[in-house]
Motif scaffolding. Structure first.
Motif, PDB file in Angstrom:
ATOM      1  N   TYR A 558       1.043  -1.250  -0.326  1.00 46.15           N
ATOM      2  CA  TYR A 558      -0.295  -0.270  -0.074  1.00 46.15           C
ATOM      3  C   TYR A 558       0.811   0.778   0.120  1.00 46.15           C
ATOM      4  CZ  TYR A 558       1.046  -0.047   4.873  1.00 46.15           C
ATOM      5  OH  TYR A 558       1.233   0.199   6.516  1.00 46.15           O
ATOM      6  N   ASP A 559       0.359   2.764  -0.786  1.00 41.53           N
ATOM      7  CA  ASP A 559       1.115   3.673  -0.508  1.00 41.53           C
ATOM      8  C   ASP A 559       0.618   4.552   0.588  1.00 41.53           C
ATOM      9  OD1 ASP A 559       2.745   2.460  -2.501  1.00 41.53           O
ATOM     10  OD2 ASP A 559       1.297   3.428  -3.824  1.00 41.53           O
ATOM     11  N   THR A 560       1.263   4.965   1.321  1.00 37.22           N
ATOM     12  CA  THR A 560       1.453   6.776   1.750  1.00 37.22           C
ATOM     13  C   THR A 560       0.973   7.359   1.252  1.00 37.22           C
ATOM     14  OG1 THR A 560       2.336   6.068   3.479  1.00 37.22           O
ATOM     15  CG2 THR A 560       0.374   5.233   4.021  1.00 37.22           C
ATOM     16  N   LYS A 561       0.595   8.860   1.705  1.00 35.28           N
ATOM     17  CA  LYS A 561       0.478  10.607   1.007  1.00 35.28           C
ATOM     18  C   LYS A 561       0.072  11.107   2.493  1.00 35.28           C
ATOM     19  CE  LYS A 561      -0.921  11.727  -3.153  1.00 35.28           C
ATOM     20  NZ  LYS A 561       0.174  12.271  -3.655  1.00 35.28           N
ATOM     21  N   VAL A 562       1.505  11.946   2.588  1.00 31.02           N
ATOM     22  CA  VAL A 562       1.169  12.490   4.054  1.00 31.02           C
ATOM     23  C   VAL A 562       1.361  14.246   2.913  1.00 31.02           C
ATOM     24  CG1 VAL A 562       2.233  14.039   5.512  1.00 31.02           C
ATOM     25  CG2 VAL A 562       2.542  11.493   5.506  1.00 31.02           C
ATOM     26  N   LYS A 563       0.134  15.198   3.036  1.00 30.95           N
ATOM     27  CA  LYS A 563      -0.151  16.267   2.863  1.00 30.95           C
ATOM     28  C   LYS A 563       0.423  17.693   3.625  1.00 30.95           C
ATOM     29  CE  LYS A 563      -3.367  15.646  -0.734  1.00 30.95           C
ATOM     30  NZ  LYS A 563      -4.681  15.701  -1.200  1.00 30.95           N
ATOM     31  N   ARG A 564       1.411  18.036   3.582  1.00 34.62           N
ATOM     32  CA  ARG A 564       1.955  19.328   4.385  1.00 34.62           C
ATOM     33  C   ARG A 564       2.046  20.583   4.280  1.00 34.62           C
ATOM     34  NH1 ARG A 564       7.701  16.773   4.541  1.00 34.62           N
ATOM     35  NH2 ARG A 564       7.303  16.127   1.984  1.00 34.62           N
ATOM     36  N   LEU A 565       1.319  21.457   4.589  1.00 36.12           N
ATOM     37  CA  LEU A 565       1.103  23.024   4.429  1.00 36.12           C
ATOM     38  C   LEU A 565       2.760  23.139   3.940  1.00 36.12           C
ATOM     39  CD1 LEU A 565      -1.227  24.915   4.198  1.00 36.12           C
ATOM     40  CD2 LEU A 565      -0.894  25.150   6.434  1.00 36.12           C
ATOM     41  N   GLY A 566       2.444  24.503   3.054  1.00 35.79           N
ATOM     42  CA  GLY A 566       3.094  25.042   2.346  1.00 35.79           C
ATOM     43  C   GLY A 566       4.240  24.012   1.623  1.00 35.79           C
ATOM     44  N   LYS A 567       4.726  23.221   1.489  1.00 40.30           N
ATOM     45  CA  LYS A 567       5.703  21.717   1.297  1.00 40.30           C
ATOM     46  C   LYS A 567       5.056  20.786   0.642  1.00 40.30           C
ATOM     47  CE  LYS A 567       8.224  22.487   5.265  1.00 40.30           C
ATOM     48  NZ  LYS A 567       8.838  21.449   6.649  1.00 40.30           N
ATOM     49  N   THR A 568       6.215  20.282   0.016  1.00 38.57           N
ATOM     50  CA  THR A 568       5.737  18.757  -0.958  1.00 38.57           C
ATOM     51  C   THR A 568       5.454  17.924  -0.656  1.00 38.57           C
ATOM     52  OG1 THR A 568       7.774  17.927  -0.731  1.00 38.57           O
ATOM     53  CG2 THR A 568       7.022  19.716  -3.028  1.00 38.57           C
ATOM     54  N   ASP A 569       4.132  16.645  -0.862  1.00 41.62           N
ATOM     55  CA  ASP A 569       3.472  15.803  -0.582  1.00 41.62           C
ATOM     56  C   ASP A 569       4.794  14.841  -0.350  1.00 41.62           C
ATOM     57  OD1 ASP A 569       1.163  17.106  -0.503  1.00 41.62           O
ATOM     58  OD2 ASP A 569       0.709  15.615  -2.462  1.00 41.62           O
ATOM     59  N   TYR A 570       4.224  13.758   0.775  1.00 40.71           N
ATOM     60  CA  TYR A 570       5.537  13.299   0.805  1.00 40.71           C
ATOM     61  C   TYR A 570       4.766  11.685   0.480  1.00 40.71           C
ATOM     62  CZ  TYR A 570       9.119  10.433   4.112  1.00 40.71           C
ATOM     63  OH  TYR A 570       9.661   9.189   3.802  1.00 40.71           O
ATOM     64  N   ASP A 571       4.881  11.305  -0.038  1.00 34.05           N
ATOM     65  CA  ASP A 571       4.839   9.683  -0.738  1.00 34.05           C
ATOM     66  C   ASP A 571       5.892   8.276  -0.278  1.00 34.05           C
ATOM     67  OD1 ASP A 571       2.437  11.113  -2.185  1.00 34.05           O
ATOM     68  OD2 ASP A 571       4.218  10.918  -3.680  1.00 34.05           O
ATOM     69  N   GLU A 572       4.874   7.411  -0.028  1.00 31.75           N
ATOM     70  CA  GLU A 572       5.962   6.484   1.250  1.00 31.75           C
ATOM     71  C   GLU A 572       5.050   5.251   0.518  1.00 31.75           C
ATOM     72  OE1 GLU A 572       9.064   4.420   4.308  1.00 31.75           O
ATOM     73  OE2 GLU A 572       7.236   6.256   4.459  1.00 31.75           O
ATOM     74  N   THR A 573       5.956   3.480  -0.424  1.00 26.16           N
ATOM     75  CA  THR A 573       5.960   3.034  -0.554  1.00 26.16           C
ATOM     76  C   THR A 573       5.614   1.655   0.223  1.00 26.16           C
ATOM     77  OG1 THR A 573       5.490   2.873  -2.802  1.00 26.16           O
ATOM     78  CG2 THR A 573       5.478   0.606  -2.196  1.00 26.16           C
ATOM     79  N   HIS A 574       4.264   1.063   1.182  1.00 26.78           N
ATOM     80  CA  HIS A 574       4.915  -0.311   2.666  1.00 26.78           C
ATOM     81  C   HIS A 574       4.559  -1.053   1.637  1.00 26.78           C
ATOM     82  CE1 HIS A 574       4.864   3.499   4.844  1.00 26.78           C
ATOM     83  NE2 HIS A 574       4.348   4.113   4.065  1.00 26.78           N
ATOM     84  N   GLU A 575       5.859  -2.762   1.582  1.00 30.24           N
ATOM     85  CA  GLU A 575       5.098  -3.492   2.154  1.00 30.24           C
ATOM     86  C   GLU A 575       4.662  -4.452   3.514  1.00 30.24           C
ATOM     87  OE1 GLU A 575       5.189  -5.743  -0.799  1.00 30.24           O
ATOM     88  OE2 GLU A 575       6.851  -3.997  -1.841  1.00 30.24           O
ATOM     89  N   SER A 576       3.595  -5.121   3.624  1.00 23.08           N
ATOM     90  CA  SER A 576       2.578  -5.513   4.592  1.00 23.08           C
ATOM     91  C   SER A 576       4.045  -6.342   4.943  1.00 23.08           C
ATOM     92  CB  SER A 576       1.621  -5.959   3.915  1.00 23.08           C
ATOM     93  OG  SER A 576       1.485  -7.309   3.216  1.00 23.08           O
ATOM     94  N   THR A 577       4.319  -7.878   3.760  1.00 18.77           N
ATOM     95  CA  THR A 577       5.239  -8.306   4.517  1.00 18.77           C
ATOM     96  C   THR A 577       7.043  -8.316   3.476  1.00 18.77           C
ATOM     97  OG1 THR A 577       5.654  -9.365   2.437  1.00 18.77           O
ATOM     98  CG2 THR A 577       3.953 -10.332   4.120  1.00 18.77           C
ATOM     99  N   PHE A 578       7.651  -8.563   5.581  1.00 19.50           N
ATOM    100  CA  PHE A 578       9.345  -8.511   5.827  1.00 19.50           C
ATOM    101  C   PHE A 578       9.617  -8.777   4.394  1.00 19.50           C
ATOM    102  CE2 PHE A 578       8.319  -6.445   9.751  1.00 19.50           C
ATOM    103  CZ  PHE A 578       8.233  -5.131   9.110  1.00 19.50           C
ATOM    104  N   ALA A 579      11.179  -8.714   3.790  1.00 18.79           N
ATOM    105  CA  ALA A 579      11.676  -9.272   2.684  1.00 18.79           C
ATOM    106  C   ALA A 579      12.389 -11.284   3.316  1.00 18.79           C
ATOM    107  CB  ALA A 579      12.965  -8.679   2.260  1.00 18.79           C
TER     108      ALA A 579
END
Length: 593
Positions: A558-579
C-alpha cells in the motif's frame, strides 16, 4: 287503463266455499282480461302464495293501488318498513326499505326463492339496482404472483364488487372520484393511488389526502358488509386534514400505528382501542418536516429514517420515540456531510441486519452509504461513505448481505453485486494456507482464458471483453490459480471488444475488475485538557505529530501520502510482509501487522 278491478262479491250464505285462490284468480282475470289470468291487456300475472306478481309486457311503468290496504297490500319497488314484505315472492325481486324520510337509513333487499323461481325464500340485503358496483381492473393495481421457484405470473386482480347499499349507505372508496356535476353512481373516474401498504391485516391504498383500508384478511374488498349496521370488519376510509396540502405519498408501520408521510408533514394512523375499526381509527399529526416524495421512509429497527430535499442539499432525518401521544424526536444524521449529499437523491435501500443504508441518484455514478451501530438505546457508531461505480446507476436494492446495483454503460445494463460481509465466494476471494483473502476490485468477475489467446510476438494474451466493462477506470487482472503467479496482478488494456494482458495468461483463471481508490478522512488532532466535566481542545498552538499507527486487516502493498502545508507531499510505498519472511508460492499478504 285507469280501470278499477273488483273480484266477484262473495255470497252471504255459508254454503258456498270461498278461498283465497278464487279471489286472486278473479283479480288476475280482471287485470289480463283472460280467463286463465296469465297474460292479456299488456300484462302478465303469476300467483305466488297469497299474492300476485304483475308485470307489464311492454316493459313500461304503471300504477296500481288499493283502497283498503288492510285487505290487499300493494308492493312496488319500495316499502316503508321491512314488516310489509311478503314471505313468498318472485325470485330476484328487489325493493327499497325507506324507514324514514332520510336517505341515510335506506337499504335494499332482494328476494331469494328456495327453488330459484317463485315461492318461499328469504330477503337478503343487496345494492341499489343499476348502481356501478365493480372497479375497472385495467385502472387498478396489478399483482405479481410466484407460481414456482423460477416462474411468476403478472395479472389483474379480481377485486370484490359492492354488494349492498347506495352512494349514501355504502359510499365508494375515496380513490374513486366523481366527475363534477354528475351522479356518482353513473359517471366515475379514478384518482391516483400513490402507495400500497399492509397494516393490521388490511391492504392500504394511499390516494390524494385519503387512507383507504380493505376489510381485514380480505385484501381486495373495499366495500362495507352491510348498509344497515356498521361492523368492525368494514373498510376504513380516512383523510388527513392540515393547513398544508396533505397528499399522502408513503407510510411505514411502527408498533403504535402507521406513520404517514406527506410532502410537508407527518401523521400517524392509530386507534385507542384494541380493535381497529371505522369507528375507532383516527389520524393525528406528528411533525412538520419536509419529505422527498421520490423516496420512501425506511425502518432502522426501532427508528425511522427519511429524506428531505427542500433545500440545496439532501438531509436525512431519523425519527425516534414515535408514540401514540406526544411529539417524536427528530435528529438530522446528515449534518456532518451537509454539503456533500446531493439534492436529487431518489434511490434508497436498507439492510437492518447489517445496519447499513445506501442512497443514489438515478443516472448518477455515486453510491452513498450510512453505517450505524446501536446497542440498546445508545448509538455507538455511525459514519458516511461514498462509492463511485463504473457506470450510471439505474436501480439499487438490498438482499440478504449484499447490495445489488443495476449499472448502465452506454446502452448495456449490468447488475452488480457488492457483498457486505466476507462470504467466501470464489469470485471475490482467494484461499491460501487454509485462509480466505478478499480481493478488492470493483465490478469483479472471474475469467478463464482459452489456450490459443496468447500471441508470442506481441507477448499479449487476448480474450473477449465481458459485459459490464465499458467504464473508463483502470482494469486489472488478479491471478487466483495455484502456482508462482498466485496473487499477482497486472493492468488490462481495452482494445475494442477485446481485453489484452501483457504476458502469457492463457489457460489461467483470474479475476478482473476496476481498481478503485479508497480514501479515509481522519479528524483533526488537537491537544485537549480537562476543564471540570468537559475536555477543551487547544486550537491555537502548533501541533507536531511524530507517529500515527494504522491497524489494517489482511493487507498487501500500500502507498501513503502525507500532505504538508507549504511543502511537497511525502509519498511512500509500504510492504506488508518483510523480505525473505514468507514462503514461495504463497501470498505476500500479512494477516496482521
Amino acid at each position: 287503463n285507469n280501470e278499477p278491478i273488483r273480484p266477484t262479491p262473495t255470497p252471504f250464505d255459508g254454503e258456498t266455499a270461498i278461498t283465497g285462490d278464487m279471489i286472486l284468480g278473479k283479480i288476475r282475470q280482471g287485470i289480463t282480461g283472460s280467463a286463465s289470468g296469465v297474460s292479456g291487456n299488456n300484462f302478465e300475472t303469476e300467483q305466488i302464495g297469497n299474492g300476485i306478481y304483475i308485470k307489464a309486457t311492454s316493459g313500461g311503468a304503471f300504477n296500481i293501488n288499493t283502497p283498503v290496504s288492510e285487505l290487499l297490500n300493494v308492493l312496488t319497488n319500495a316499502v316503508q318498513d321491512v314488516a310489509d314484505l311478503p314471505k313468498q315472492c318472485k325470485h330476484g325481486y328487489v325493493v327499497k326499505v325507506r324507514n324514514s324520510a332520510n336517505d341515510e337509513d335506506d337499504y335494499y333487499l332482494k328476494f331469494l326463492a328456495n327453488n330459484g323461481l317463485s315461492g318461499e325464500g328469504v330477503w337478503e340485503e343487496c345494492n341499489k339496482p343499476e348502481r356501478r358496483i365493480a372497479f375497472d381492473k385495467s385502472t387498478m393495481p396489478i399483482q405479481l404472483v410466484r407460481t414456482s421457484a423460477t416462474q411468476f405470473t403478472l395479472g389483474q386482480v379480481d377485486y370484490e364488487d359492492c354488494g349492498v347499499g347506495d352512494q349514501f349507505t355504502a359510499p365508494k372508496p375515496s380513490f374513486i372520484s366523481t366527475v363534477s356535476g354528475q351522479d356518482e353512481d353513473t359517471v366515475t373516474a379514478s384518482r391516483t393511488i400513490n402507495k400500497m401498504l399492509f397494516f393490521r391485516n388490511r391492504l392500504v391504498f394511499l390516494s390524494d389526502e385519503n387512507v383507504i383500508m380493505s376489510r381485514p384478511g380480505n385484501f381486495f374488498n373495499f366495500w362495507p358488509k352491510s348498509a344497515i349496521a356498521a361492523s368492525a370488519e368494514d373498510p376504513i376510509d380516512l383523510s388527513c386534514s392540515s393547513e398544508y396540502p396533505a397528499t399522502v405519498f408513503d407510510g411505514i408501520q411502527v408498533n403504535t400505528g402507521l406513520v404517514l408521510f406527506t410532502k410537508n408533514q407527518q401523521f400517524m394512523l392509530t386507534t385507542d382501542s384494541d380493535v381497529l375499526s371505522p369507528v375507532t381509527a383516527k389520524i393525528n399529526s406528528l411533525s412538520t418536516y419536509n419529505f422527498n416524495v421520490k423516496t420512501n421512509p425506511i425502518s432502522l429497527g426501532t427508528t425511522i429514517a427519511f429524506l428531505d430535499n427542500a433545500g440545496k442539499f439532501t438531509r436525512m432525518f431519523e425519527m425516534a420515540s414515535v408514540l401514540r401521544e406526544g411529539e417524536p424526536v427528530i435528529l438530522e444524521q446528515s449534518k456532518v456531510i451537509s454539503k456533500l449529499f446531493p439534492k436529487d437523491i431518489n434511490l434508497i435501500a436498507n439492510s437492518r441486519e447489517n445496519s447499513f443504508i445506501v442512497f443514489a441518484e438515478k443516472d448518477g455514478t455515486s453510491l452513498y452509504g450510512f453505517r450505524y451501530f446501536t446497542a440498546g438505546e445508545k448509538r455507538i457508531m455511525q459514519s458516511w461513505i461514498t462509492w463511485e461505480l463504473s457506470g450510471n446507476i439505474q436501480h439499487i436494492c438490498m438482499l440478504d448481505d449484499a447490495v445489488y446495483a443495476v449499472v448502465r454503460n452506454g446502452t448495456t445494463d449490468v447488475m452488480q453485486k457488492f457483498n457486505l460481509k466476507l462470504s467466501g465466494e470464489s469470485t471475490e476471494t482467494i484461499t491460501n494456507d487454509n485462509k480466505i483473502y478478499r480481493v478488492y476490485l470493483d465490478n469483479i468477475k472471474s475469467v478463464t482464458t482459452a489456450g490459443n489467446t496468447y500471441s508470442a510476438p506481441s507477448n499479449k494474451t487476448t480474450f473477449p471483453k465481458p459485459n459490464g466493462f465499458d467504464g473508463t477506470n483502470q482494469l486489472v487482472g488478479y491471478d487466483i490459480d495455484a502456482g508462482n503467479d498466485l496473487g499477482s496482478y497486472t493492468p488490462i488494456t481495452v482494445n475494442g471488444s477485446n481485453l489484452e494482458i501483457t504476458g502469457d495468461w492463457s489457460g489461467q483463471t483470474f479475476l478482473i475488475g476496476y481498481l478503485y481508490e479508497m480514501e479515509v478522512e481522519f479528524p483533526k488532532f488537537y491537544v485537549t485538557q480537562q476543564s471540570g466535566d468537559k475536555f477543551v481542545s487547544d486550537v491555537q498552538s502548533n501541533l507536531v505529530i511524530h507517529r500515527v499507527k494504522f491497524n489494517f486487516g489482511p493487507l498487501g502493498a500500500y502507498d501513503t501520502k502525507v500532505k504538508r502545508l507549504g511543502k511537497t507531499d511525502y509519498d511512500e510505498t509500504h510492504e506488508s510482509t518483510f523480505a525473505d519472511q514468507y514462503n514461495a508460492n504463497k501470498l505476500a499478504i500479512d494477516t496482521e501487522q
